[in-house]
Design an enzyme around this catalytic site. Structure first.
Site, PDB file in Angstrom:
ATOM      1  N   SER A   1      55.256  43.012  55.520  1.00 27.59           N
ATOM      2  CA  SER A   1      55.980  43.283  54.289  1.00 27.59           C
ATOM      3  C   SER A   1      57.434  42.911  54.490  1.00 27.59           C
ATOM      4  O   SER A   1      57.980  43.086  55.580  1.00 27.59           O
ATOM      5  CB  SER A   1      55.851  44.764  53.942  1.00 27.59           C
ATOM      6  OG  SER A   1      56.927  45.158  53.115  1.00 27.59           O
TER       7      SER A   1
ATOM      8  N   LYS B   1      54.426  47.542  58.145  1.00 32.13           N
ATOM      9  CA  LYS B   1      53.190  47.107  57.480  1.00 32.13           C
ATOM     10  C   LYS B   1      52.502  45.922  58.162  1.00 32.13           C
ATOM     11  O   LYS B   1      53.145  45.012  58.647  1.00 32.13           O
ATOM     12  CB  LYS B   1      53.481  46.713  56.021  1.00 32.13           C
ATOM     13  CG  LYS B   1      53.922  47.846  55.129  1.00 32.13           C
ATOM     14  CD  LYS B   1      52.839  48.888  54.911  1.00 32.13           C
ATOM     15  CE  LYS B   1      51.740  48.396  53.995  1.00 32.13           C
ATOM     16  NZ  LYS B   1      52.197  48.281  52.607  1.00 32.13           N
TER      17      LYS B   1
ATOM     18  N   THR C   1      27.216  56.765  51.216  1.00 31.43           N
ATOM     19  CA  THR C   1      26.790  56.568  49.835  1.00 31.43           C
ATOM     20  C   THR C   1      27.868  57.250  49.000  1.00 31.43           C
ATOM     21  O   THR C   1      28.411  58.286  49.418  1.00 31.43           O
ATOM     22  CB  THR C   1      25.410  57.186  49.532  1.00 31.43           C
ATOM     23  OG1 THR C   1      25.472  58.586  49.779  1.00 31.43           O
ATOM     24  CG2 THR C   1      24.313  56.579  50.403  1.00 31.43           C
ATOM     25  N   HIS C   2      28.180  56.671  47.873  1.00 33.85           N
ATOM     26  CA  HIS C   2      29.281  57.182  47.030  1.00 33.85           C
ATOM     27  C   HIS C   2      30.597  57.270  47.807  1.00 33.85           C
ATOM     28  O   HIS C   2      31.443  58.100  47.492  1.00 33.85           O
ATOM     29  CB  HIS C   2      28.948  58.561  46.432  1.00 33.85           C
ATOM     30  CG  HIS C   2      27.571  58.643  45.865  1.00 33.85           C
ATOM     31  ND1 HIS C   2      27.258  58.252  44.580  1.00 33.85           N
ATOM     32  CD2 HIS C   2      26.396  59.028  46.434  1.00 33.85           C
ATOM     33  CE1 HIS C   2      25.959  58.428  44.374  1.00 33.85           C
ATOM     34  NE2 HIS C   2      25.413  58.888  45.487  1.00 33.85           N
TER      35      HIS C   2
ATOM     36  N   ASN D   1      27.578   8.275  29.901  1.00 31.50           N
ATOM     37  CA  ASN D   1      26.901   9.575  29.818  1.00 31.50           C
ATOM     38  C   ASN D   1      25.946   9.803  30.994  1.00 31.50           C
ATOM     39  O   ASN D   1      25.939  10.882  31.598  1.00 31.50           O
ATOM     40  CB  ASN D   1      26.152   9.695  28.485  1.00 31.50           C
ATOM     41  CG  ASN D   1      27.101   9.670  27.304  1.00 31.50           C
ATOM     42  OD1 ASN D   1      28.323   9.715  27.487  1.00 31.50           O
ATOM     43  ND2 ASN D   1      26.563   9.586  26.099  1.00 31.50           N
TER      44      ASN D   1
ATOM     45  N   GLU E   1      41.899  40.579  50.952  1.00 32.66           N
ATOM     46  CA  GLU E   1      42.328  40.902  49.582  1.00 32.66           C
ATOM     47  C   GLU E   1      42.250  39.684  48.676  1.00 32.66           C
ATOM     48  O   GLU E   1      41.806  39.764  47.525  1.00 32.66           O
ATOM     49  CB  GLU E   1      43.765  41.448  49.591  1.00 32.66           C
ATOM     50  CG  GLU E   1      43.834  42.892  50.049  1.00 32.66           C
ATOM     51  CD  GLU E   1      45.269  43.385  50.257  1.00 32.66           C
ATOM     52  OE1 GLU E   1      45.491  44.584  50.111  1.00 32.66           O
ATOM     53  OE2 GLU E   1      46.156  42.565  50.564  1.00 32.66           O
TER      54      GLU E   1
HETATM   55  N1  ARG Z   1      34.767  11.609  30.920  1.00 33.69           N
HETATM   56  C1  ARG Z   1      33.500  11.854  30.342  1.00 33.69           C
HETATM   57  C2  ARG Z   1      32.926  13.167  30.834  1.00 33.69           C
HETATM   58  O1  ARG Z   1      33.419  13.671  31.773  1.00 33.69           O
HETATM   59  C3  ARG Z   1      32.574  10.726  30.661  1.00 33.69           C
HETATM   60  C4  ARG Z   1      31.503  10.502  29.645  1.00 33.69           C
HETATM   61  C5  ARG Z   1      32.113  10.073  28.392  1.00 33.69           C
HETATM   62  N2  ARG Z   1      31.161   9.607  27.448  1.00 33.69           N
HETATM   63  C6  ARG Z   1      31.529   9.359  26.208  1.00 33.69           C
HETATM   64  N3  ARG Z   1      30.635   8.892  25.414  1.00 33.69           N
HETATM   65  N4  ARG Z   1      32.718   9.605  25.771  1.00 33.69           N
HETATM   66  O2  ARG Z   1      31.965  13.711  30.319  1.00 33.69           O
END
Ligand code: ARG
Length: 477
Positions: free
Chosen positions: A294, A300, A172-173, A127, A307
């Site tokens: 084109s 063209k 403008t516009h 995490n 775009e």
């Molecule tokens: N692949 C996960 C993500 O992108 C990584 C963290 C995962 N953590 C867990 N407790 N499953 O967030």
């Protein structure tokens, strides 16, 4: 698995359930479809270099505080160097069984160096690891984008400089309003691109904070030194709350919002280039190498690049909404929802980098048809305000002057001429005490030159704005 595609079911055998990083408490293997559904390695393998960088900093810190032995650290460094090389030369074997970039790299490290690899994850969680990786990725992306924006700003300034006194209709516009200079018009986009740069640099301050140390959500009981890791990775500081560090992605949302504005500004300019290049306007030419033809209409020459830029803006705006929506209902702390932050973010970065890289060069190739621009400015009674201002300067209240000039415009339109095409006698029927000098204010050059305050369209002001911009760009470079 080396492609971006999910591997076929045939590869399911892969890693036995007992060897998965988190499989200890599971009694049956994860369903094959679930495995593919939850895996992120198809796209997050792009974070590999940042993942390695983060792991090396973490390991060095663990060794410095005595949680990891020096020989383990040496093994980890050696293994990571090999992994880095494998990733770079494309020989690293990514496995969907290992879910994501983090577990793939950790498993390979353990294969290469044994127990030291298994010790790397001490005091850390995926995490805080993934939050760190994304921030490192984004910081690098912002730096590249800011450099590309610098190039775009330089191209705009060069165009403005070269055409500081080319007169075109200001709208403008989308109706002819008052004459402006093409240089002034280009410098308007310079201002936008400059604010875009400031915005991204400001966002960078909040990106550049270290989540590592937050571990899964609550921090860790090891005697870690977060400042040490922050310094090693070039972060300006640490995330101050572990729950916040692992869960929020506001920095990614902020970046994408800044990116959406960059694209929005380029989309506006693109819209103008497209209009200007159409034969009805004929104000500019884009180099052939930026256009396409084109397959059916031989005459063209299509402005595909602007775009597409206009079109790709929708894509980045969509990513912004996706990320905001991703975040909005998540309780603290980390939720797997956050895995969905990567593809929108990666695509936003890629779209911006590709667009900016091509845009500056395209602008350098713009050829301006000054005669057509002047002609168009002369057609739309663009100096009507100047005539009204002339009357006001002679004592007439502005509202009355507005009325008198409106009648003169109607008369000129009926005769099929511009205001400067009316005779002095005719003008006098609307403006009794007009003198011959009235024609001065009715000319396009007189009109633009008179707007000579800071921020005005006068060529003299454009030149000053160009000079200020060049100083800014030199300072930022
Ligand atoms: N692949 C996960 C993500 O992108 C990584 C963290 C995962 N953590 C867990 N407790 N499953 O967030």
């Amino acid at each position: 698995m080396n492609s971006d595609q999910a591997p076929s079911g045939a590869q399911a055998a892969g890693v036995p359930v007992s060897q998965k990083a988190w499989s200890g408490r599971f009694s049956e293997p994860v369903d094959e479809r679930v495995k593919r559904f939850t895996a992120s390695v198809f796209f997050d393998k792009r974070l590999a270099v940042f993942d390695i960088e983060g792991s090396l900093a973490h390991a060095a810190m663990l060794a410095a505080v005595g949680v990891l032995g020096e020989s383990d650290l040496a093994d980890i460094r050696r293994g990571m160097e090999q992994i880095r090389a494998e990733v770079e030369n494309g020989t690293f074997e990514w496995s969907v069984d290992l879910e994501d970039v983090h577990l793939n790299i950790e498993r390979r490290l353990t294969e290469l160096v044994g127990d030291a690899g298994k010790r790397l994850h001490t005091g850390r969680s995926r995490n805080d690891q993934v939050a760190t990786d994304i921030r490192l990725f984004l910081r690098d992306a912002i730096d590249r984008i800011v450099a590309l924006l610098g190039d775009l700003r330089r191209a705009l300034v060069d165009l403005a400089d070269a055409h500081a006194d080319v007169i075109m209709p200001g709208f403008t516009h989308l109706q002819v309003a008052q004459p402006v200079t093409f240089g002034h018009h280009m410098m308007a986009y310079y201002e936008m691109a400059t604010r875009d740069t400031e915005r991204l640099l400001d966002c960078r301050k909040r990106v550049n904070r270290l989540p590592l140390g937050a571990a899964a959500l609550a921090g860790t009981s090891y005697p870690i030194d977060r400042a040490h890791v922050a310094r090693a990775l070039g972060f300006d500081g640490v995330c101050e709350n572990s729950l916040d560090a692992v869960s929020d992605r506001d920095f990614a949302i902020e970046f994408t919002s800044g990116a959406a504005l960059v694209m929005t500004h380029l989309s506006r300019l693109s819209e103008e280039l497209i209009l200007w290049m159409s034969p009805r306007f004929g104000f500019i030419e884009l180099p052939d190498r930026f256009c396409t033809g084109s397959s059916i209409m031989p005459q063209k020459k299509n402005p595909d690049v602007p775009e597409l830029v206009r079109g790709k803006t929708g894509r980045v705006n969509g990513h912004l909404v996706a990320l905001l929506t991703l975040m909005k209902a998540q309780p603290l702390a980390y939720n797997k929802d956050n895995q969905e932050d990567k593809e929108p973010l990666f695509d936003t970065v890629d779209t911006l980098v590709d667009t900016l890289a091509i845009y500056a060069e395209m602008l350098r190739g713009v050829r301006v048809d000054a005669a057509r621009m002047r002609e168009a400015a002369a057609e739309g009674f663009a100096t009507a305000t100047d005539l009204a201002d002339y009357l006001v300067k002679r004592g007439m209240p502005f509202r009355e002057a507005h009325e008198a000039v409106a009648r003169a415009v109607r008369e000129a339109a009926a005769r099929g001429v511009d205001l400067s095409g009316l005779s002095l006698e005719t003008i006098r029927t609307f403006v009794p005490d007009a003198g011959p000098e009235v024609f001065e204010v009715l000319t396009l050059d007189g009109s633009t030159a008179s707007r000579a305050h800071r921020g005005g369209t006068a060529p003299s002001q454009v030149r000053q704005a160009v000079e200020r911009a060049r100083r800014e760009l030199a300072g930022n470079a």
